[in-house]
Design an enzyme around this catalytic site. Structure first.
Site, short mmCIF file in Angstrom:
data_model
loop_
_atom_site.label_atom_id
_atom_site.label_comp_id
_atom_site.label_asym_id
_atom_site.label_seq_id
_atom_site.Cartn_x
_atom_site.Cartn_y
_atom_site.Cartn_z
N CYS A 261 -34.95 38.14 40.72
CA CYS A 261 -34.78 39.69 40.84
C CYS A 261 -35.87 40.42 39.64
O CYS A 261 -35.28 40.23 38.58
CB CYS A 261 -33.40 40.33 40.82
SG CYS A 261 -33.42 42.02 40.98
N CYS B 150 -32.50 40.51 46.41
CA CYS B 150 -31.27 40.23 45.50
C CYS B 150 -29.92 40.70 46.11
O CYS B 150 -29.64 41.56 46.52
CB CYS B 150 -31.32 41.27 44.40
SG CYS B 150 -30.23 41.25 42.99
N SER C 266 -29.98 19.75 17.37
CA SER C 266 -29.22 18.98 18.43
C SER C 266 -30.51 18.01 18.86
O SER C 266 -31.61 17.70 17.83
CB SER C 266 -29.03 19.78 19.58
OG SER C 266 -30.16 20.56 20.07
N LYS D 54 -24.52 6.22 20.58
CA LYS D 54 -24.18 7.64 20.60
C LYS D 54 -22.55 7.83 20.75
O LYS D 54 -22.18 7.79 21.93
CB LYS D 54 -24.92 8.47 21.59
CG LYS D 54 -24.74 10.06 21.34
CD LYS D 54 -25.97 10.61 22.30
CE LYS D 54 -25.89 12.08 22.13
NZ LYS D 54 -24.60 12.81 22.40
N LYS E 142 -34.22 6.70 16.97
CA LYS E 142 -34.79 7.33 15.76
C LYS E 142 -35.88 6.70 15.17
O LYS E 142 -35.76 5.36 15.15
CB LYS E 142 -33.75 7.55 14.64
CG LYS E 142 -32.45 8.42 15.19
CD LYS E 142 -31.50 8.66 14.17
CE LYS E 142 -30.35 9.02 14.53
NZ LYS E 142 -28.97 9.09 13.54
N TYR F 194 0.71 -1.39 0.00
CA TYR F 194 -0.19 -0.01 0.02
C TYR F 194 0.82 1.28 -0.01
O TYR F 194 0.47 2.30 -0.81
CB TYR F 194 -0.89 -0.07 1.30
CG TYR F 194 -2.09 1.18 1.19
CD1 TYR F 194 -3.00 1.32 0.45
CD2 TYR F 194 -1.63 2.34 2.06
CE1 TYR F 194 -3.75 2.49 0.56
CE2 TYR F 194 -2.29 3.50 2.00
CZ TYR F 194 -3.69 3.41 1.26
OH TYR F 194 -4.30 4.54 1.49
N ASP F 195 1.84 1.16 0.76
CA ASP F 195 2.91 2.21 0.84
C ASP F 195 3.51 2.76 -0.58
O ASP F 195 3.63 3.90 -0.73
CB ASP F 195 3.93 2.28 1.96
CG ASP F 195 3.28 2.30 3.50
OD1 ASP F 195 3.94 1.77 4.32
OD2 ASP F 195 2.03 2.56 3.69
S1 IVH Z 1 -28.44 12.13 15.07
C1 IVH Z 1 -30.87 15.35 13.96
N1 IVH Z 1 -26.90 10.11 15.60
O1 IVH Z 1 -25.08 13.51 19.62
C2 IVH Z 1 -30.39 14.28 14.52
N2 IVH Z 1 -26.26 11.95 16.59
O2 IVH Z 1 -27.08 16.15 20.35
C3 IVH Z 1 -28.99 14.65 14.84
N3 IVH Z 1 -24.29 11.94 17.97
O3 IVH Z 1 -23.96 16.49 18.36
C4 IVH Z 1 -28.23 13.94 15.81
N4 IVH Z 1 -23.76 9.80 17.68
O4 IVH Z 1 -22.90 14.42 17.01
C5 IVH Z 1 -27.17 11.33 15.94
N5 IVH Z 1 -25.91 8.00 15.98
C6 IVH Z 1 -25.98 9.52 16.18
C7 IVH Z 1 -25.11 10.19 17.04
C8 IVH Z 1 -25.24 11.52 17.08
C9 IVH Z 1 -23.39 10.91 18.16
C10 IVH Z 1 -24.06 13.39 18.51
C11 IVH Z 1 -24.15 14.23 17.42
C12 IVH Z 1 -24.98 15.27 18.12
C13 IVH Z 1 -25.37 14.85 19.40
C14 IVH Z 1 -26.56 14.95 19.46
#
Ligand code: IVH
Length: 686
Positions: A440, A422, A90, A124, A304, A44-45
């Protein structure tokens, strides 16, 4: 054509380069994505070496998807901004099975149906979210999430991540399986554990500071201006979504992941399709058990809705999709002592008790303070000063005090007394019926004013360079700033004479303020920190009302007409703009000549289609101002030399870029010429 090569030689090189690239891509995909190489590292290299040598001899033949980009190109001067085609949202959170059930119930209510839902459960990943834009199958842009609307362009850095495809693989010829003209995917770049440990060992030996955790290491590695540094880090990537699923040749997530894998993306093998919530929960517990054996860190699971049509019906709130949520693993905990409590007054007047702790290490960070949220929380937890307390830290969120360890009490503990007035202005505090937060309500409370000003000038606001928390505190303390309009009337001599300031820092701030004065309405409204108005709502408002006058004359009903603005936000916006002190402040802003129009692309864009690169030092204006000018007039600014560049602006002490640009036949402008074509009048500070 450069050098002395003949046309025939060049044609031959072109063919050979195409072969080499294809071969290298194939083997890189087998190695980095499929983890199933068919040749050894040495072979590969050698292939790679041949490619580099040939490209060296024929630099004009370097393509934007060449595997040679993996080693990292020229360092950048700074990161450019990159706007996301669709916002990078998010995710909401659930913390247990009951909350997960709540997530489903809410969706069913929204859909007005009790039909069972198929989910995808995905690990995640604890890394950094990125967006990758492919045009005609070639990676043309890579960006960070930034504020969700605009991120940083880190294309050159992402090109060095071996598992990110530079060119997609056309799977079959079938029309239904074709890759869209433009494909925008999102995913997570992460630092595998082993690489992280090795890296830290190495850094330790070199006397460098250690990375606190793999997530910081990933972020730190991508935010390197020199892509060669990024290339030297063992970063990895998994794709987790596509910005616009309506462009895809499939109808649900499982098929999408199969397709993404086919066209060359690394897909996490632990993604699982689940029929209903009990399967989702089982997968969560499974991941929790195996998480420590994985080669990378995960901090929970993302759930999801699989079906795109259902996702579409559910849609998004301003922040997050309704069809997905994160189910985090329980956070890391530690015990320490509660030394005292102080009370902070925020920009909305909310009084937050803050625990002062004996410093303790939790999950890679030193914790000295923790939020106690509110009075009820202190009472519910029966906390006392002097207690040994259990605290926890989950990712980047502010650490929390969970409970006192009562067995450790010795009688010297003292009660926590929540103030009646306050702590800053001594105005009696108020807690509305049924609300947890004590506030306050003195509109002239200096603490609220200060916090609002800090917010206004800070990162979430206008992001005025040189006007961070510390400097704002100083300017307020010495009386130079009392309210927002004062920021725009700061005088150079007064600033320069302040303690710790000088000509240079005063100059820098004045320039930054002049720049900030040209802010679009949306940014300004967002910076005001109106309750229930975040960036997204501010954009909606500005897009709808266009001018400040429009907003000021809007009635509650007009506000409710804006799609995405609900009752609570409408009421809060209306009250804010109806307030006399707001009106006075805005009048002053207008007297100062601040137009605050939402930038409508009216008029001409004389620099449209032109791509500018800056080199050397400019004397009459700063680099940022110059870039701003180009963008305002429809041009683009890039930070490295390529064939795309149409104009090189060369200031004093221009280096190698100037020479190369001349060789490439690119138009070179001096600073004066640049000022002429942009029609710029000198920015005067006073
Ligand atoms: S879906 C609209 N799937 O978690 C859906 N996020 O607050 C948006 N993350 O900053 C995210 N693994 O970077 C999704 N399998 C995954 C994920 C993932 C990590 C992170 C993502 C985002 C945070 C969600």
């Amino acid at each position: 054509m450069t050098n002395n090569s003949s046309q025939a030689e060049q044609d031959q090189a072109k063919t050979r380069l195409a072969e080499l690239r294809k071969e290298i891509e194939y083997h890189a995909h087998r190695y980095y994505v499929l983890d199933d190489p068919v040749i050894d590292d040495g072979q590969y290299d050698r292939l790679f070496r041949s490619l580099l040598d040939l490209e060296d001899a024929f630099p004009e033949l370097i393509s934007s998807d060449s595997p040679s980009l993996r080693v990292g190109g020229e360092p950048l001067d700074q990161f450019e901004q990159a706007e996301h085609v669709l916002p990078m949202l998010s995710l909401g959170n659930v913390f247990d099975e009951a909350e997960l059930a709540g997530f489903e119930e809410k969706m069913q209510r929204y859909l007005q149906s009790n039909e069972s839902i198929v989910y995808l459960a995905e690990p995640k990943l604890d890394g950094l979210a990125v967006e990758l834009v492919y045009e005609k199958g070639v990676l043309v842009l890579g960006a960070t999430r930034g504020d969700g609307l605009v991120g940083e362009n880190i294309t050159a850095q992402l090109q060095t991540v071996r598992s990110i495809p530079l060119r997609l693989r056309q799977s079959t010829g079938k029309e239904t399986e074709k890759i869209p003209e433009q494909l925008v995917v999102r995913g997570e770049v992460f630092f595998p554990r082993q690489g992280f440990n090795d890296q830290n060992k190495q850094r330790g030996k070199e006397g460098k500071s250690l990375f606190a955790n793999p997530r910081n290491a990933a972020a730190g590695s991508l935010r390197q201006l020199d892509p060669k540094i990024t290339a030297a880090r063992p970063l990895d990537f998994f794709v987790y979504g596509v910005a616009d699923t309506t462009t895809l040749p499939c109808k649900e997530l499982e098929a999408m992941f199969a397709w993404l894998q086919e066209i060359g993306f690394p897909v996490n093998p632990l993604i699982k399709s689940c029929q209903g919530l009990s399967e989702v929960a089982a997968q969560y517990h499974h991941l929790q058990q195996i998480r420590h054996d994985l080669e990378y860190e995960i901090d929970g699971m993302v759930v999801k809705v699989a079906d795109f049509a259902l996702q579409q019906r559910l849609g998004n709130t301003a922040r997050a999709p309704r069809w997905a949520t994160a189910w985090k693993f329980p956070a890391v905990q530690a015990t320490t002592r509660l030394l005292g409590v102080h009370f902070q007054v925020g920009r909305t007047g909310a009084v937050t008790p803050v625990a002062e702790l004996e410093p303790v290490h939790v999950d890679g960070a030193m914790v000295k303070r923790a939020s106690l949220h509110n009075r009820d929380e202190i009472e519910r937890k029966e906390l006392e000063i002097g207690d040994t307390v259990l605290i926890q830290r989950a990712g980047d969120v502010i650490p929390e005090v969970i409970k006192p360890v009562k067995e450790k009490r010795d009688g010297t503990e003292r009660a926590i007394i929540f103030p009646k007035n306050c702590p800053v202005c001594d105005h009696p505090l108020h807690r509305p019926e049924g609300e947890a937060i004590t506030r306050c309500i003195n509109p002239h409370c200096p603490a609220q004013r200060l916090q609002s000003l800090i917010y206004f000038a800070g990162k979430a606001g206008l992001d005025i360079d040189g006007l961070g928390r510390k400097n704002m505190e100083q300017l307020v303390k010495v009386g130079l700033v009392r309210d927002i309009p004062d920021i725009f009337q700061l005088k150079h001599e007064k600033l320069a004479a302040l303690d710790g300031w000088g000509e240079k820092s005063a100059d820098k701030l004045i320039r930054a303020v002049v720049m900030a004065a040209q802010t679009p309405l949306s940014r300004f409204v967002g910076a005001l920190g109106i309750r229930h108005v975040g960036e997204v709502t501010a954009q909606l408002l500005a897009g709808h009302f266009i001018s400040l006058e429009g907003l000021l004359t809007a009635m509650r009903e007009d506000l409710l007409e804006v799609e995405g603005i609900g009752d609570q936000a409408a009421a809060s916006i209306f009250d804010y703009f109806a307030d006399t002190s707001t009106r006075e402040m805005l009048d002053q802003m207008q007297t100062l000549g601040l137009t605050l129009q939402e930038a409508k692309k009216t008029g001409s864009a004389p620099l449209e289609g032109r791509v500018f690169l800056f080199t050397g030092t400019l004397s009459g204006l700063s680099r940022n101002e110059a870039k701003q000018l180009v963008k305002e007039q429809g041009g683009r600014v890039v930070s490295s030399l390529s064939k795309k560049v149409t104009d090189l602006v060369a200031g004093a002490k221009s280096g190698s870029k100037l020479k190369k640009a001349e060789d490439m036949g690119i138009v070179v402008l001096g600073e004066e010429q640049f000022q002429q074509i942009t029609g710029r009048a000198e920015v005067r500070e006073e």
